[in-house]
Design an enzyme around this catalytic site. Structure first.
Site, mmCIF file in Angstrom:
data_model
loop_
_atom_site.group_PDB
_atom_site.id
_atom_site.type_symbol
_atom_site.label_atom_id
_atom_site.label_comp_id
_atom_site.label_asym_id
_atom_site.label_seq_id
_atom_site.Cartn_x
_atom_site.Cartn_y
_atom_site.Cartn_z
ATOM 1 N N SER A 132 59.295 74.507 53.121
ATOM 2 C CA SER A 132 60.582 73.799 53.029
ATOM 3 C C SER A 132 60.930 73.262 54.418
ATOM 4 O O SER A 132 60.482 73.812 55.435
ATOM 5 C CB SER A 132 61.677 74.777 52.583
ATOM 6 N N TYR A 145 66.165 82.752 53.777
ATOM 7 C CA TYR A 145 65.306 81.727 53.168
ATOM 8 C C TYR A 145 64.549 80.964 54.262
ATOM 9 O O TYR A 145 63.329 80.754 54.169
ATOM 10 C CB TYR A 145 66.160 80.765 52.336
HETATM 11 P P1 NAI Z 1 62.831 76.088 40.576
HETATM 12 O O1 NAI Z 1 63.830 77.177 40.684
HETATM 13 O O2 NAI Z 1 63.009 75.013 39.595
HETATM 14 O O3 NAI Z 1 61.381 76.699 40.341
HETATM 15 C C1 NAI Z 1 60.970 77.888 40.918
HETATM 16 C C2 NAI Z 1 59.768 78.375 40.159
HETATM 17 O O4 NAI Z 1 59.380 79.623 40.693
HETATM 18 C C3 NAI Z 1 60.070 78.579 38.677
HETATM 19 O O5 NAI Z 1 58.978 78.157 37.908
HETATM 20 C C4 NAI Z 1 60.263 80.074 38.584
HETATM 21 O O6 NAI Z 1 59.984 80.594 37.311
HETATM 22 C C5 NAI Z 1 59.246 80.533 39.626
HETATM 23 N N1 NAI Z 1 59.518 81.908 40.060
HETATM 24 C C6 NAI Z 1 60.625 82.387 40.664
HETATM 25 N N2 NAI Z 1 60.507 83.719 40.848
HETATM 26 C C7 NAI Z 1 59.284 84.068 40.355
HETATM 27 C C8 NAI Z 1 58.592 85.283 40.239
HETATM 28 N N3 NAI Z 1 59.120 86.449 40.652
HETATM 29 N N4 NAI Z 1 57.367 85.261 39.691
HETATM 30 C C9 NAI Z 1 56.813 84.124 39.247
HETATM 31 N N5 NAI Z 1 57.429 82.933 39.323
HETATM 32 C C10 NAI Z 1 58.653 82.915 39.861
HETATM 33 O O7 NAI Z 1 62.717 75.526 42.042
HETATM 34 P P2 NAI Z 1 61.775 74.428 42.710
HETATM 35 O O8 NAI Z 1 62.644 73.526 43.444
HETATM 36 O O9 NAI Z 1 60.810 73.889 41.743
HETATM 37 O O10 NAI Z 1 61.017 75.341 43.776
HETATM 38 C C11 NAI Z 1 59.610 75.357 43.928
HETATM 39 C C12 NAI Z 1 59.292 75.716 45.367
HETATM 40 O O11 NAI Z 1 59.760 74.666 46.199
HETATM 41 C C13 NAI Z 1 59.985 76.980 45.850
HETATM 42 O O12 NAI Z 1 59.092 77.703 46.670
HETATM 43 C C14 NAI Z 1 61.124 76.450 46.681
HETATM 44 O O13 NAI Z 1 61.526 77.364 47.672
HETATM 45 C C15 NAI Z 1 60.511 75.211 47.253
HETATM 46 N N6 NAI Z 1 61.446 74.201 47.720
HETATM 47 C C16 NAI Z 1 62.386 73.679 46.882
HETATM 48 C C17 NAI Z 1 63.260 72.732 47.363
HETATM 49 C C18 NAI Z 1 64.342 72.136 46.522
HETATM 50 O O14 NAI Z 1 65.221 71.462 47.067
HETATM 51 N N7 NAI Z 1 64.337 72.316 45.209
HETATM 52 C C19 NAI Z 1 63.193 72.256 48.739
HETATM 53 C C20 NAI Z 1 62.162 72.844 49.515
HETATM 54 C C21 NAI Z 1 61.323 73.777 49.008
#
Ligand code: NAI
Length: 229
Positions: A132, A145
């Site tokens: 991120s 975070y």
């Molecule tokens: P999201 O919340 O839509 O997706 C997160 C995913 O991680 C989901 O599929 C969820 O089921 C999975 N997850 C969470 N805890 C879990 C666990 N204990 N075991 C297995 N799976 C688990 O969020 P997003 O945005 O798709 O995030 C994806 C990655 O991108 C994350 O690492 C997040 O930190 C990173 N990110 C997101 C940003 C944003 O603005 N949305 C910006 C920068 C990085």
């Protein structure tokens, strides 16, 4: 560019958001997908879907073994599963901090470790860790975070160092706001002006298809202007 046909990509967090978009994009390009999800029923039937909970230490080994049993090889690992509970450094309750370090740092490390021998065997193994911009600078109260994402960037550098001679190329992908469930509560950036998961997935497809001689160490992708980012 590497030809996707026959290559196998593991994608964590593939139930929604960035992980989902990446798995869909790589599948479209011709990769065989092994999706790691807490609820495998959320994956389309054409993917190999495995139950994977990033909070469980044994999850990495189990998912990797299941992928190898299905396909016999692993060429790409995309660590997209992640969480962002609030963890201020002055909070005495470290529950959220510990969860952040487990899911956002240790879980990707465990998956890389479990998949390492087969990524080495690939000769062109690719790892993308979704870090991120919060791993590059601190702009809000969630120090936990930011610290976890900075650690994930460091892990990526360690992987690059260790994996280089084996043809493994790793990338720390650092987006700003992306329009997913994770940013549903965000008000300081209009959702329509956030980056789209599909655009991130398009960049990741390019990154994992680049040859060993064109490696992207870090990618900073922003939906707004910041000095230097
Ligand atoms: P999201 O919340 O839509 O997706 C997160 C995913 O991680 C989901 O599929 C969820 O089921 C999975 N997850 C969470 N805890 C879990 C666990 N204990 N075991 C297995 N799976 C688990 O969020 P997003 O945005 O798709 O995030 C994806 C990655 O991108 C994350 O690492 C997040 O930190 C990173 N990110 C997101 C940003 C944003 O603005 N949305 C910006 C920068 C990085």
């Amino acid at each position: 560019m590497l030809e996707p046909a026959g290559r196998v990509a593991m994608v964590s967090g593939a139930s929604r958001g960035i992980g989902r978009a990446v798995a869909e994009r790589l599948a479209c390009a011709g990769y065989r997908i092994s999706a790691g999800l807490r609820d495998p029923r959320r994956a389309p039937p054409e993917w190999h879907a495995c139950r994977y909970d990033a909070e469980e230490a044994v999850g990495a080994q189990a998912w990797t073994a299941a992928t190898l049993a299905e396909f016999g090889r692993i060429d790409v690992l995309v660590n997209a599963a992640g969480i962002n509970p609030m963890a201020r450094f002055l909070d005495s309750d470290e529950t959220a901090f510990d969860a952040l370090m487990t899911v956002n740092v240790k879980a990707p490390m465990r998956l890389i470790r479990a998949a390492w021998p087969t990524l080495v065997a690939s000769g062109t193994g690719r790892i993308v860790n979704i870090a991120s911009l919060s791993g590059k600078r601190v702009r809000n109260d969630n120090a936990g975070y930011a610290m976890a994402k900075a650690a994930l960037v460091s892990l990526t550098q360690a992987v690059r160092r260790e994996g280089w001679e084996h043809g493994i190329r790793a990338t720390a992908f650092c987006p700003g706001f992306v329009e997913t469930d994770m940013t549903a509560h965000v008000t300081k950036q209009p959702r329509a002006l956030m980056s789209r998961p599909e655009d991130i997935a398009a960049v990741i497809e390019t990154v994992v298809r680049l040859p060993n001689t064109a490696s992207v160490a870090e990618l900073l992708l922003n939906c707004r202007h910041e000095d230097m980012l």
